[in-house]
Scaffold this motif. Sequence first.
Motif, PDB file in Angstrom:
ATOM      1  N   ILE A 382       0.832  -1.203   0.000  1.00 36.23           N
ATOM      2  CA  ILE A 382       0.000   0.000   0.000  1.00 36.23           C
ATOM      3  C   ILE A 382       0.866   1.253   0.000  1.00 36.23           C
ATOM      4  CG2 ILE A 382      -1.715   1.319   1.307  1.00 36.23           C
ATOM      5  CD1 ILE A 382      -2.858  -1.200   0.056  1.00 36.23           C
ATOM      6  N   ASP A 383       1.889   1.263   0.843  1.00 32.93           N
ATOM      7  CA  ASP A 383       2.726   2.453   0.976  1.00 32.93           C
ATOM      8  C   ASP A 383       3.460   2.794  -0.322  1.00 32.93           C
ATOM      9  OD1 ASP A 383       3.892   4.563   2.471  1.00 32.93           O
ATOM     10  OD2 ASP A 383       5.712   3.395   2.740  1.00 32.93           O
ATOM     11  N   THR A 384       3.863   1.768  -1.078  1.00 34.13           N
ATOM     12  CA  THR A 384       4.654   1.990  -2.286  1.00 34.13           C
ATOM     13  C   THR A 384       3.806   2.290  -3.512  1.00 34.13           C
ATOM     14  OG1 THR A 384       6.315   0.444  -1.410  1.00 34.13           O
ATOM     15  CG2 THR A 384       6.472   1.004  -3.748  1.00 34.13           C
ATOM     16  N   LYS A 395     -12.838   5.580  -5.919  1.00 34.50           N
ATOM     17  CA  LYS A 395     -13.707   6.288  -4.967  1.00 34.50           C
ATOM     18  C   LYS A 395     -13.419   5.896  -3.516  1.00 34.50           C
ATOM     19  CE  LYS A 395     -17.521   6.769  -8.280  1.00 34.50           C
ATOM     20  NZ  LYS A 395     -16.805   6.206  -9.436  1.00 34.50           N
ATOM     21  N   LEU A 396     -12.145   5.856  -3.149  1.00 38.19           N
ATOM     22  CA  LEU A 396     -11.773   5.540  -1.776  1.00 38.19           C
ATOM     23  C   LEU A 396     -11.949   6.772  -0.891  1.00 38.19           C
ATOM     24  CD1 LEU A 396      -8.537   3.392  -2.231  1.00 38.19           C
ATOM     25  CD2 LEU A 396     -10.922   2.642  -2.150  1.00 38.19           C
ATOM     26  N   PHE A 397     -12.293   6.530   0.367  1.00 38.82           N
ATOM     27  CA  PHE A 397     -12.471   7.618   1.321  1.00 38.82           C
ATOM     28  C   PHE A 397     -12.203   7.102   2.729  1.00 38.82           C
ATOM     29  CE2 PHE A 397     -16.573   5.572   0.633  1.00 38.82           C
ATOM     30  CZ  PHE A 397     -16.982   5.278   1.940  1.00 38.82           C
ATOM     31  N   ALA A 398     -12.000   8.033   3.652  1.00 38.21           N
ATOM     32  CA  ALA A 398     -11.871   7.701   5.073  1.00 38.21           C
ATOM     33  C   ALA A 398     -13.151   8.123   5.781  1.00 38.21           C
ATOM     34  CB  ALA A 398     -10.670   8.411   5.685  1.00 38.21           C
ATOM     35  N   TYR A 399     -13.598   7.316   6.731  1.00 37.70           N
ATOM     36  CA  TYR A 399     -14.851   7.610   7.421  1.00 37.70           C
ATOM     37  C   TYR A 399     -14.615   7.698   8.929  1.00 37.70           C
ATOM     38  CZ  TYR A 399     -14.850   2.588   8.371  1.00 37.70           C
ATOM     39  OH  TYR A 399     -14.497   1.327   8.785  1.00 37.70           O
ATOM     40  N   ILE A 410     -18.594  10.052   5.785  1.00 36.10           N
ATOM     41  CA  ILE A 410     -17.335  10.249   5.071  1.00 36.10           C
ATOM     42  C   ILE A 410     -16.591  11.416   5.717  1.00 36.10           C
ATOM     43  CG2 ILE A 410     -16.293  10.912   2.873  1.00 36.10           C
ATOM     44  CD1 ILE A 410     -18.567   9.490   1.458  1.00 36.10           C
ATOM     45  N   GLU A 411     -15.388  11.147   6.190  1.00 29.62           N
ATOM     46  CA  GLU A 411     -14.596  12.173   6.861  1.00 29.62           C
ATOM     47  C   GLU A 411     -13.744  12.956   5.867  1.00 29.62           C
ATOM     48  OE1 GLU A 411     -11.550  12.432  10.663  1.00 29.62           O
ATOM     49  OE2 GLU A 411     -11.486  10.674   9.353  1.00 29.62           O
ATOM     50  N   THR A 412     -13.134  12.265   4.925  1.00 28.91           N
ATOM     51  CA  THR A 412     -12.261  12.952   3.965  1.00 28.91           C
ATOM     52  C   THR A 412     -12.046  12.070   2.736  1.00 28.91           C
ATOM     53  OG1 THR A 412     -10.091  13.972   3.635  1.00 28.91           O
ATOM     54  CG2 THR A 412     -10.178  12.036   5.034  1.00 28.91           C
ATOM     55  N   ARG A 413     -11.741  12.741   1.620  1.00 26.86           N
ATOM     56  CA  ARG A 413     -11.311  12.048   0.404  1.00 26.86           C
ATOM     57  C   ARG A 413      -9.876  12.441   0.038  1.00 26.86           C
ATOM     58  NH1 ARG A 413     -15.493   9.424  -2.194  1.00 26.86           N
ATOM     59  NH2 ARG A 413     -17.606  10.084  -1.646  1.00 26.86           N
ATOM     60  N   GLU A 414      -9.162  13.083   0.973  1.00 24.95           N
ATOM     61  CA  GLU A 414      -7.780  13.470   0.726  1.00 24.95           C
ATOM     62  C   GLU A 414      -6.894  12.229   0.708  1.00 24.95           C
ATOM     63  OE1 GLU A 414      -6.235  16.546   3.214  1.00 24.95           O
ATOM     64  OE2 GLU A 414      -8.173  17.578   3.339  1.00 24.95           O
ATOM     65  N   PHE A 415      -6.038  12.165  -0.300  1.00 24.51           N
ATOM     66  CA  PHE A 415      -5.212  10.975  -0.509  1.00 24.51           C
ATOM     67  C   PHE A 415      -4.343  10.654   0.696  1.00 24.51           C
ATOM     68  CE2 PHE A 415      -0.926   9.513  -1.824  1.00 24.51           C
ATOM     69  CZ  PHE A 415      -1.252   8.206  -2.127  1.00 24.51           C
ATOM     70  N   GLU A 416      -3.626  11.642   1.232  1.00 23.77           N
ATOM     71  CA  GLU A 416      -2.693  11.387   2.331  1.00 23.77           C
ATOM     72  C   GLU A 416      -3.417  10.835   3.559  1.00 23.77           C
ATOM     73  OE1 GLU A 416       0.450  11.329   2.276  1.00 23.77           O
ATOM     74  OE2 GLU A 416       0.745  12.157   0.272  1.00 23.77           O
ATOM     75  N   LYS A 417      -4.593  11.373   3.855  1.00 26.48           N
ATOM     76  CA  LYS A 417      -5.340  10.890   5.022  1.00 26.48           C
ATOM     77  C   LYS A 417      -5.888   9.486   4.793  1.00 26.48           C
ATOM     78  CE  LYS A 417      -6.635  15.445   6.815  1.00 26.48           C
ATOM     79  NZ  LYS A 417      -7.744  16.354   7.202  1.00 26.48           N
ATOM     80  N   ILE A 418      -6.337   9.209   3.571  1.00 26.37           N
ATOM     81  CA  ILE A 418      -6.826   7.856   3.252  1.00 26.37           C
ATOM     82  C   ILE A 418      -5.695   6.850   3.401  1.00 26.37           C
ATOM     83  CG2 ILE A 418      -7.674   6.386   1.388  1.00 26.37           C
ATOM     84  CD1 ILE A 418      -9.110   8.876   0.273  1.00 26.37           C
ATOM     85  N   LYS A 419      -4.552   7.176   2.844  1.00 24.12           N
ATOM     86  CA  LYS A 419      -3.399   6.270   2.902  1.00 24.12           C
ATOM     87  C   LYS A 419      -2.942   6.061   4.338  1.00 24.12           C
ATOM     88  CE  LYS A 419       1.259   5.739   0.984  1.00 24.12           C
ATOM     89  NZ  LYS A 419       2.276   6.314   0.073  1.00 24.12           N
ATOM     90  N   LEU A 420      -2.867   7.160   5.102  1.00 25.41           N
ATOM     91  CA  LEU A 420      -2.432   7.064   6.491  1.00 25.41           C
ATOM     92  C   LEU A 420      -3.386   6.214   7.315  1.00 25.41           C
ATOM     93  CD1 LEU A 420      -0.282   8.082   8.501  1.00 25.41           C
ATOM     94  CD2 LEU A 420      -1.805   9.982   9.036  1.00 25.41           C
ATOM     95  N   ARG A 421      -4.677   6.408   7.130  1.00 23.81           N
ATOM     96  CA  ARG A 421      -5.670   5.624   7.868  1.00 23.81           C
ATOM     97  C   ARG A 421      -5.579   4.140   7.514  1.00 23.81           C
ATOM     98  NH1 ARG A 421     -10.640   7.405   9.746  1.00 23.81           N
ATOM     99  NH2 ARG A 421      -9.589   9.423   9.924  1.00 23.81           N
ATOM    100  N   LEU A 422      -5.371   3.851   6.232  1.00 23.43           N
ATOM    101  CA  LEU A 422      -5.266   2.469   5.784  1.00 23.43           C
ATOM    102  C   LEU A 422      -4.017   1.805   6.349  1.00 23.43           C
ATOM    103  CD1 LEU A 422      -6.493   0.245   4.076  1.00 23.43           C
ATOM    104  CD2 LEU A 422      -5.373   1.216   2.064  1.00 23.43           C
TER     105      LEU A 422
END
Length: 518
Positions: A382-384, A395-399, A410-422
């Motif tokens: 995921i990180d790479t 359509k990925l998002f963080a909730y 839905i909390e955010t659709r920002e890439f960095e936050k989605i990646k960090l949460r995942l």
Amino acid sequence: MGIPYDTRLPADLRALKLEIEGYARQYGLDFYETIFEVLDAEDLNEVAAYGGFPTRYPHWSFGMSYEELHRGYDYGLSKIYEMVINNDPCYAYLMRCNHTVDQKLVMAHVYGHCDFFKNNAYFAHTNRKMMDEMANHGSRIRRYAEKFGEDEVENFLDRCMSIDDLIDVHATAIRRRDESSRYDFTPKSEDEEELKLTRFKSKDYMDDYINPREALKAEEEERKKLKDQQTKSFPERPEKDVVLFLIEHAPLRPWQRDLLSIVRDEAYYFAPQAQTKIINEGWASYWHSTILTQKALSPSELVDYADHHSGTMATYGARLNPYKLGIELLRNIEHRWNTGKFGKEYDECDDLDKKRKWDKQLGLGRKKIFEVRRVHNDITFIDTFLTPEFCIEHKLFAYAWHEQMGQYVIETREFEKIKLRLLFSLTNFGKPWIFVVDGNYHNRGELLLKHEHYGVDLQLDQAADTLANIQFIWSRPVHLQTVVDGKPTLLSYDGSEHSTRSLGEGDDAKRNGSAKAR
């Protein structure tokens, strides 16, 4: 399981096996010999309840798992299509009532898993004869039950299984300890014992000026003080593998130590499967999709395959489907390396239209995903390779939980936050980081653990139960430093009652210090 089955495949399934295996090898998959067994639904549920090992030791939790699987199948809520075991040879189970299309899909999926088990770096340390080892474990535990009583053995096994995740999953690849242990009491030479001070070369008449006696004496005292401090530290540095620490230092009877070692061995065997759930399932799904759509399906089977494949890939609400994320990310990697959408030139291109049409026709995609399969786990995968474009396309998002609305939003659709949460949810399997900090806490033989807090508090009821089980094994009071409601807190259990104490600035520095393991 009652009457033993004839494990030989029927003629039609044997022909399918040879066909699918041939296609898999044509695509470059490399796997151990794979043995398929056909079972009825009830027997397959039994095997699944044992984690795929019918020779495993008996325990009530396996019966509970069976009951859950059995009811799910009877009510039409769940169905096991395939099960494959990391072993040499690999063992895989087919459900007898599966349609021919399902059997093809399952076989192709199994060969993808077998290739992953054999070639992925995180499975390199695993026991390839685990089917035999599990039988050995079962035999030893049954013998202990006969000798010491089923209730006593099962009660201790319950406690061991409750802490089987307190291991260091990276210890198989990183040397945590020095070769020479401080517990090695073999005599040392005088030269090794002597404290070598910092002396500069000088003429005899200048020695008192270049190497002052006061400076040498101060250095000697400082080194002795440091050596005494290291000698008192037990363990020398925080230990991530709590189970190993208990095996080595807890006052256990021989059969109890063996039971805890069995649970630890199996935990390390299963750990890579949790570390690679997304990429492993994605790899197997990629190959069952490729083999069936390009080679193995007849025209009349296409609709049935599409129906069953789409059911596997479906995502419901906020639930993350590892099959879907894994296969789509592998396909994305293959496309990017086929078209050259990677590297400095592509990343620095500011023309969005040009980037959409970018195609260097490199044809490196298949080679790249085989490399990814070999060296990555879920976190590095995921990180790479997760990109902003991928998140937008799928359509990925963080909730997060919304108190006023009383539901997840839905909390955010920002890439960095989605990646960090995942990544946060995948790190250490989403479980807390616990270290052994002091095995002789307050010089009373008590055990001090440290929870490395990363913004998520412990569930205190589960922490209390875990402390009680560790205390039973350690036989002395056990303490756990954590953070509760933003305040440093010490949870304790002395064998009879739990206690909680807030830690202040004046407390022992060892309790408040970082518990980073080397």
